[in-house]
Write an enzyme that holds these catalytic residues in place. Structure first.
Site, short mmCIF file in Angstrom:
data_model
loop_
_atom_site.label_atom_id
_atom_site.label_comp_id
_atom_site.label_asym_id
_atom_site.label_seq_id
_atom_site.Cartn_x
_atom_site.Cartn_y
_atom_site.Cartn_z
N THR A 31 20.42 48.60 -57.76
CA THR A 31 19.82 49.42 -58.83
C THR A 31 20.88 49.88 -59.82
O THR A 31 20.60 50.01 -61.02
CB THR A 31 19.13 50.65 -58.22
OG1 THR A 31 20.02 51.24 -57.25
CG2 THR A 31 17.81 50.29 -57.55
N ASN A 33 23.58 48.15 -60.65
CA ASN A 33 23.89 47.01 -61.52
C ASN A 33 22.88 46.94 -62.67
O ASN A 33 23.24 46.68 -63.83
CB ASN A 33 23.83 45.69 -60.74
CG ASN A 33 24.79 45.67 -59.55
OD1 ASN A 33 25.73 46.46 -59.49
ND2 ASN A 33 24.54 44.78 -58.60
N TYR A 101 29.86 45.52 -44.55
CA TYR A 101 29.39 46.79 -45.13
C TYR A 101 29.71 47.97 -44.24
O TYR A 101 29.64 47.87 -43.02
CB TYR A 101 27.86 46.75 -45.31
CG TYR A 101 27.39 45.81 -46.39
CD1 TYR A 101 27.22 46.25 -47.69
CD2 TYR A 101 27.12 44.47 -46.09
CE1 TYR A 101 26.79 45.38 -48.68
CE2 TYR A 101 26.70 43.60 -47.07
CZ TYR A 101 26.54 44.06 -48.37
OH TYR A 101 26.12 43.20 -49.35
N TRP A 102 29.99 49.10 -44.85
CA TRP A 102 30.06 50.39 -44.16
C TRP A 102 29.14 51.31 -44.97
O TRP A 102 29.55 51.89 -45.97
CB TRP A 102 31.47 50.96 -44.17
CG TRP A 102 32.47 50.15 -43.42
CD1 TRP A 102 32.80 50.28 -42.10
CD2 TRP A 102 33.28 49.07 -43.93
NE1 TRP A 102 33.77 49.37 -41.76
CE2 TRP A 102 34.08 48.61 -42.85
CE3 TRP A 102 33.42 48.46 -45.18
CZ2 TRP A 102 34.98 47.57 -42.99
CZ3 TRP A 102 34.31 47.43 -45.34
CH2 TRP A 102 35.08 46.98 -44.24
N ASN A 164 13.55 43.44 -53.48
CA ASN A 164 14.90 43.17 -52.96
C ASN A 164 14.97 43.23 -51.43
O ASN A 164 15.72 44.04 -50.86
CB ASN A 164 15.89 44.17 -53.56
CG ASN A 164 16.81 43.51 -54.55
OD1 ASN A 164 17.05 42.29 -54.49
ND2 ASN A 164 17.33 44.29 -55.49
N GLY A 257 19.44 38.63 -60.26
CA GLY A 257 18.15 39.33 -60.35
C GLY A 257 18.29 40.72 -60.97
O GLY A 257 17.45 41.14 -61.78
N ASP A 258 19.38 41.42 -60.65
CA ASP A 258 19.58 42.78 -61.19
C ASP A 258 19.75 42.73 -62.70
O ASP A 258 19.21 43.58 -63.43
CB ASP A 258 20.84 43.43 -60.58
CG ASP A 258 20.82 43.44 -59.06
OD1 ASP A 258 19.72 43.43 -58.47
OD2 ASP A 258 21.92 43.46 -58.46
P1 ADP Z 1 17.91 37.32 -57.06
O1 ADP Z 1 19.31 37.54 -57.56
O2 ADP Z 1 17.14 38.61 -57.01
O3 ADP Z 1 17.82 36.52 -55.79
P2 ADP Z 1 16.98 34.94 -58.43
O4 ADP Z 1 17.94 34.12 -57.66
O5 ADP Z 1 15.56 34.61 -58.32
O6 ADP Z 1 17.15 36.51 -58.18
O7 ADP Z 1 17.44 34.84 -59.95
C1 ADP Z 1 17.08 35.76 -60.95
C2 ADP Z 1 17.13 35.07 -62.28
O8 ADP Z 1 18.46 34.59 -62.53
C3 ADP Z 1 16.24 33.86 -62.38
O9 ADP Z 1 14.93 34.21 -62.72
C4 ADP Z 1 16.92 33.07 -63.49
O10 ADP Z 1 16.58 33.59 -64.75
C5 ADP Z 1 18.40 33.37 -63.24
N1 ADP Z 1 19.01 32.31 -62.41
C6 ADP Z 1 19.35 32.37 -61.10
N2 ADP Z 1 19.91 31.21 -60.68
C7 ADP Z 1 19.91 30.39 -61.75
C8 ADP Z 1 20.37 29.05 -62.00
N3 ADP Z 1 20.94 28.32 -61.03
N4 ADP Z 1 20.22 28.54 -63.24
C9 ADP Z 1 19.67 29.28 -64.24
N5 ADP Z 1 19.23 30.53 -64.08
C10 ADP Z 1 19.35 31.09 -62.87
#
Ligand code: ADP
Length: 307
Positions: A31, A33, A101-102, A164, A257-258
């Site tokens: 959160t 980030n 982690y701690w 998450n 994702g963040d």
């Molecule tokens: P998290 O970090 O929560 O696991 P994701 O892996 O689903 O989330 O990725 C979040 C976003 O990051 C995706 O929707 C996409 O926009 C971008 N992303 C992640 N991996 C790639 C990749 N290999 N190529 C292009 N975009 C990516």
């Protein structure tokens, strides 16, 4: 009055290896980030970004709070005497990263002891939390946080939740799933990642993930899926898929994702246009995965691409 973006959760101290063999001290957490990227993407006159958590009264807690403030984020931190922040160390072995982690005793576990900052939240404010925020709290504290968020939603605040899913923070998967759905039920916007959801909820496809959160009360669900297409489903019938541009280089997917969530939400708060918001999320995430670390600086040029 600027709009308010208030993220709620745990920011940890990060020890990451440097090429010379020593360790560098940084600060990160899901959160946090997202708050950090939201603050990078806009200026304080437009968006007042805050971070609600709890710290201890030790030197590291002081450094953490200073770091948050220096990033242009308003720290809304309770102080827990005698406690310390959660910490993690990154180990590198033949290019593979592993983490230790701690955090089981971290001060952030007390973040719901004082929720007065949420009492004034209403119309025009966005409150952001995640499954990790919920996981680290005691059961009574979870209920207190969810009740405060629900009350803020009743006053017109937008509540946003990223599930998450982190099984190692929970005693059992079914407990994680039950609390995830309970937490999601106070949110208007849910931002899950398909791979996690499929693993724990047995969703057969992205549409099943979206349908489950819509049936649980969400107004808008954005299902991220790594490099695959993002599925957007709204309770109003708005529905589309968006294919992220293939990333030119993937160095480290930490905080993909963040950062996606930050750019998506900043754009969505300003213009309420879902497709543009998804595009902004993808552009920032692509930038972030091109460099090592959770917090990748966003330059003016990146900003143009991300907005
Ligand atoms: P998290 O970090 O929560 O696991 P994701 O892996 O689903 O989330 O990725 C979040 C976003 O990051 C995706 O929707 C996409 O926009 C971008 N992303 C992640 N991996 C790639 C990749 N290999 N190529 C292009 N975009 C990516």
């Amino acid at each position: 009055m600027p709009m308010r973006f208030l993220a709620i959760g745990e920011c940890m101290v990060e020890f990451s290896p440097t090429p010379s063999g020593t360790y560098a001290v940084g600060f990160a957490g899901d959160t946090f980030n997202t708050a950090w990227y939201a603050s990078q993407l806009t200026d304080t006159e437009k968006l007042d970004v805050g971070y609600l958590s709890a710290v201890g009264d030790d030197a590291l807690s002081g450094q953490l709070t200073d770091f948050i403030e220096a990033a242009g984020i308003r720290p809304l931190m309770a102080t827990v005497p005698g406690a310390a922040p959660g910490m993690y160390m990154i180990f590198l072995s033949e290019g593979e990263r592993s983490f230790q982690y701690w955090r089981s005793q971290s001060a952030a576990r007390h973040l719901a002891d004082d929720l007065t900052a949420l009492e004034t939240a209403g119309e025009g404010d966005l409150l952001y939390f995640s499954g990790i925020t919920v996981a680290i709290l005691a059961e009574t504290a979870r209920d207190r946080l969810l009740a405060a968020l629900q009350a803020a939603a009743g006053r017109g605040a937008e509540i946003v939740f990223d599930p998450n899913l982190r099984p190692r923070l929970w005693p059992a998967s079914d407990e994680m799933c039950r609390w995830t759905m309970k937490a999601a039920s106070v949110a208007g916007i849910v931002l899950p990642s398909f791979e996690d959801e499929a693993g724990h909820f047995k969703d057969t496809d992205e549409a099943a993930t979206a349908a489950r959160y819509l049936a649980n009360g969400a107004r808008l669900v954005v299902v991220k899926n790594g490099a695959g297409p993002i599925l957007v489903r709204g309770a109003d019938g708005d529905s589309f898929q968006y294919q992220p541009e293939p990333a030119s280089t993937v160095v480290d997917t930490t905080a993909a994702g963040d950062s996606f969530n930050a750019a998506f939400l900043v754009e969505y708060m300003e213009r309420a246009r879902t497709r543009e918001a998804v595009r902004a999320g993808c552009a920032l995430a692509a930038h972030v995965i091109g460099s090592r670390g959770a917090l990748v600086p966003v330059t003016r040029m990146d900003l143009i691409a991300c907005r």
